[in-house]
Design a protein around this motif. Sequence first.
Motif, short mmCIF file in Angstrom:
data_model
loop_
_atom_site.label_atom_id
_atom_site.label_comp_id
_atom_site.label_asym_id
_atom_site.label_seq_id
_atom_site.Cartn_x
_atom_site.Cartn_y
_atom_site.Cartn_z
N LEU C 111 0.85 -1.34 0.03
CA LEU C 111 0.10 0.03 0.02
C LEU C 111 0.95 1.30 -0.19
O LEU C 111 1.85 1.09 0.57
N GLY C 112 0.29 2.35 -0.51
CA GLY C 112 1.25 3.59 -0.43
C GLY C 112 0.32 4.83 -0.40
O GLY C 112 -1.00 4.83 -0.67
N ILE C 113 0.63 5.57 0.49
CA ILE C 113 -0.19 6.84 0.94
C ILE C 113 0.52 8.13 0.78
O ILE C 113 1.72 8.16 1.00
N SER C 114 -0.17 9.14 0.08
CA SER C 114 0.31 10.48 0.00
C SER C 114 -0.52 11.47 0.01
O SER C 114 -1.68 11.22 -0.25
N GLY C 115 -0.17 12.57 0.64
CA GLY C 115 -1.29 13.72 0.82
C GLY C 115 -1.00 14.61 1.91
O GLY C 115 -1.14 15.91 1.90
N GLY C 116 -0.22 14.11 3.11
CA GLY C 116 0.12 14.71 3.99
C GLY C 116 1.39 14.86 4.19
O GLY C 116 2.22 14.72 3.28
N THR C 117 1.92 15.54 5.53
CA THR C 117 3.35 15.32 5.77
C THR C 117 4.06 13.81 5.67
O THR C 117 2.99 12.87 5.76
#
Lengths: 143, 143, 143, 143
Positions: C111-117
């Motif tokens: 899984l990969g998450i991006s959007g915040g710090t």
Amino acid sequence: MQLTSQQAQVVLDSAEARARELGLSVVIAVLDAGAHLKALRRMDGAVLASIDIAIRKASTAVLFQANSEAVWDYCKPEAPAHFLELTNRGLAPFGGGIPLKGPDSAVIGALGISGGTVPQDTEVAQAAFAAFEARFKPARSNA
Amino acid sequence: MQLTSQQAQVVLDSAEARARELGLSVVIAVLDAGAHLKALRRMDGAVLASIDIAIRKASTAVLFQANSEAVWDYCKPEAPAHFLELTNRGLAPFGGGIPLKGPDSAVIGALGISGGTVPQDTEVAQAAFAAFEARFKPARSNA
Amino acid sequence: MQLTSQQAQVVLDSAEARARELGLSVVIAVLDAGAHLKALRRMDGAVLASIDIAIRKASTAVLFQANSEAVWDYCKPEAPAHFLELTNRGLAPFGGGIPLKGPDSAVIGALGISGGTVPQDTEVAQAAFAAFEARFKPARSNA
Amino acid sequence: MQLTSQQAQVVLDSAEARARELGLSVVIAVLDAGAHLKALRRMDGAVLASIDIAIRKASTAVLFQANSEAVWDYCKPEAPAHFLELTNRGLAPFGGGIPLKGPDSAVIGALGISGGTVPQDTEVAQAAFAAFEARFKPARSNA
């Protein structure tokens, strides 16, 4: 089940043996279920173009879970999927790519052959596929 | 002189043998003088990332006719060739890529290893290079 | 074992739930073992850049079979693998990508998450990973 | 107006429902007005080739603000726009991609379906489009 190096080796060796019988120099590519290279052999004398073609045939076979030439039925001019061949960075919808299946019939990879005419490449591919099936599918009656 | 399949096979087998001794699963790539794939073997258990890294190390070695880590001297931050690493679709200027030379010392290709730490990959690469030299350079006193 | 849509859905929903708690809009990418997209969700308000970043974090995790930030240890300036980040079409070696494993501990995706710090993305990724583990690994004591 | 996650979810769920009725495993891609991924779902069993095809159909639809198969009229051999299909990194000018419009009839994105035959993909796409229109265009008499 993951495609093993032992399985890839059987594909490389049987394809090369058949190519030699036919007097051909071919590139043999073996990809895993995710279309990543597992093994590649370029026989002495094979043209450089065949590297990409062999990989692309195998890629076409694994991405569509079908022989590469079968994909032609979907993208030939009179078929409705116009320019399907431009998808997935470019297909090679002609003979020489065959999916490899595990004991449970799930696709675990594919082989691709390039270097001769399309019928020759297809013959080499089929010989390698038959050797793979004979070796790794003893208990199954149909492919 | 062109890199032969026999030579590539020696590289593949000797690299795999050393990797096994070290308990590693690596990808072994062999390129010709034009940086085109001659042979590739991905050992069972090697991570997918290593396919591209092994090819890129070999590519870096053959394109610069130098060990891959030697190219670092040219592109490290304090060197003048800023961003050299971005050329040629991206270099891999760290250990594991070694040029292969013919009897006349001309570069005929390169090998690339990826799968362990950089020192481990370098060790595997050197073992394969040594096997290649021992087998194909009997009459030469220096590499 | 192949990553299922049911598993991907748990990742999407648990990541979104944690992101909402943190007041974030993120992109959640789920890849299979071959680094191919299984599912993607871009929450309303997430910046466009995060699409590629989320996919790349997950890709980095699955290609190296490691958390994306762990790959930084190999490619940071003082480490020997200079410019490793340029391989595999560009890595994202910072927090937010986590491999997903099947019952036999084999990597089945990431899984990969991006959007915040980066710390926020890492927190969202860990929450989704924990939900995945809690749901699909009842009989295993450690991850 | 921007395509929302709620709208994307309706497309994903209604497309999957229709695909299930037809016994198909498809990839469903939802892009925004800028041709960027908003959501993607790959149903279990869908072939890998369909990921790129679904995205490309949706991309073709949003880039031309027309159903993907309608773009065929512009790039078919006897039409004057020779090789139009090579633009925009490759079009997919066959059934399965449909633009999504907001209340003011402005294109806000597109959906793309791949996994079955072209007529099947088109049917799934139309079902998803109809569900989208029914849900988000109550006050409008025509699409």
